[in-house]
Scaffold this active site. Sequence first.
Site, PDB file in Angstrom:
ATOM      1  N   HIS A  98       0.848  -1.196   0.000  1.00  0.00           N
ATOM      2  CA  HIS A  98       0.000   0.000   0.000  1.00  0.00           C
ATOM      3  C   HIS A  98       0.876   1.234   0.000  1.00  0.00           C
ATOM      4  O   HIS A  98       1.959   1.254   0.592  1.00  0.00           O
ATOM      5  CB  HIS A  98      -0.945   0.017   1.207  1.00  0.00           C
ATOM      6  CG  HIS A  98      -0.259  -0.186   2.527  1.00  0.00           C
ATOM      7  ND1 HIS A  98       0.118  -1.425   2.973  1.00  0.00           N
ATOM      8  CD2 HIS A  98       0.103   0.684   3.503  1.00  0.00           C
ATOM      9  CE1 HIS A  98       0.694  -1.306   4.162  1.00  0.00           C
ATOM     10  NE2 HIS A  98       0.705  -0.035   4.505  1.00  0.00           N
ATOM     11  N   HIS A 100       0.808   5.208   1.009  1.00  0.00           N
ATOM     12  CA  HIS A 100       0.147   6.291   1.721  1.00  0.00           C
ATOM     13  C   HIS A 100       0.254   7.550   0.864  1.00  0.00           C
ATOM     14  O   HIS A 100       1.347   7.874   0.385  1.00  0.00           O
ATOM     15  CB  HIS A 100       0.854   6.569   3.053  1.00  0.00           C
ATOM     16  CG  HIS A 100       0.883   5.427   4.012  1.00  0.00           C
ATOM     17  ND1 HIS A 100       0.020   5.337   5.083  1.00  0.00           N
ATOM     18  CD2 HIS A 100       1.677   4.319   4.077  1.00  0.00           C
ATOM     19  CE1 HIS A 100       0.297   4.233   5.772  1.00  0.00           C
ATOM     20  NE2 HIS A 100       1.297   3.602   5.193  1.00  0.00           N
TER      21      HIS A 100
HETATM   22  P1  AMP Z   1       1.516   0.613   7.443  1.00  0.00           P
HETATM   23  O1  AMP Z   1       1.696   0.839   8.916  1.00  0.00           O
HETATM   24  O2  AMP Z   1       2.441   1.384   6.578  1.00  0.00           O
HETATM   25  O3  AMP Z   1       1.508  -0.873   7.123  1.00  0.00           O
HETATM   26  O4  AMP Z   1       0.099   1.198   7.087  1.00  0.00           O
HETATM   27  C1  AMP Z   1      -1.097   0.538   7.371  1.00  0.00           C
HETATM   28  C2  AMP Z   1      -2.144   1.603   7.421  1.00  0.00           C
HETATM   29  O5  AMP Z   1      -3.403   0.981   7.329  1.00  0.00           O
HETATM   30  C3  AMP Z   1      -2.141   2.426   8.710  1.00  0.00           C
HETATM   31  O6  AMP Z   1      -1.918   3.795   8.404  1.00  0.00           O
HETATM   32  C4  AMP Z   1      -3.538   2.170   9.295  1.00  0.00           C
HETATM   33  O7  AMP Z   1      -4.088   3.318   9.909  1.00  0.00           O
HETATM   34  C5  AMP Z   1      -4.313   1.740   8.068  1.00  0.00           C
HETATM   35  N1  AMP Z   1      -5.463   0.895   8.335  1.00  0.00           N
HETATM   36  C6  AMP Z   1      -5.513  -0.200   9.119  1.00  0.00           C
HETATM   37  N2  AMP Z   1      -6.748  -0.748   9.088  1.00  0.00           N
HETATM   38  C7  AMP Z   1      -7.501   0.037   8.278  1.00  0.00           C
HETATM   39  C8  AMP Z   1      -8.864   0.015   7.837  1.00  0.00           C
HETATM   40  N3  AMP Z   1      -9.718  -0.937   8.226  1.00  0.00           N
HETATM   41  N4  AMP Z   1      -9.282   0.991   6.998  1.00  0.00           N
HETATM   42  C9  AMP Z   1      -8.430   1.958   6.592  1.00  0.00           C
HETATM   43  N5  AMP Z   1      -7.140   2.028   6.953  1.00  0.00           N
HETATM   44  C10 AMP Z   1      -6.671   1.088   7.789  1.00  0.00           C
END
Ligand code: AMP
Length: 115
Positions: A98, A100
Site C-alpha cells: 500500500h 500512503h
Molecule cells: P503501514 O503501517 O504502513 O503498514 O500502514 C497501514 C495503514 O493501514 C495504517 O496507516 C492504518 O491506519 C491503516 N489501516 C488499518 N486498518 C484500516 C482500515 N480498516 N481501513 C483503513 N485504513 C486502515
Amino acid sequence: MDCLFCKIIAGEIPSAKVYEDEMVYAFKDISPIAPIHYLIIPKVHISGASAIDESNSKYVAHIFEVAAKIAADEGFADGYRVITNCGEDAGQSVHHLHFHVLAGKKMGWSADSGV
Ligand code: AMP
Ligand code: ZN
C-alpha cells in the site's frame, strides 16, 4: 487468505472509497496522520515493496498515475507525499502493498516520516 486489505477490496470490511479501477483501490486511512491521508492498494495481493518484480511492477506504476490523478482532481495544489513502509524496521503493519498519500499540510522530512 487472511489479509485485511484483500477483505477491503472484496467489500467484506467497509472502507471510505476515494477511487477504484480494475487494477487499484484507494480509500481513506482509518487513522490519518495528515489532513488528507489516503491509501492506494493493488487489487492483487503483493506482500510489500520487497515483493515488487517484473511480473507486478505495472501496479506500482499505475498507483503513481492514480495518485497524480487524485491530486489533480482534489486540488492538492501545494503538493503531496507518497510513502510505502516495507518490513518491520519501517513499521509495515499490513502485509498487502500500500502507498500512503499524504497532503493538506506543510510536511517536515525525517526517517520517522517527517509528517
Ligand atoms: P503501514 O503501517 O504502513 O503498514 O500502514 C497501514 C495503514 O493501514 C495504517 O496507516 C492504518 O491506519 C491503516 N489501516 C488499518 N486498518 C484500516 C482500515 N480498516 N481501513 C483503513 N485504513 C486502515
Ligand atoms: Zn492482500
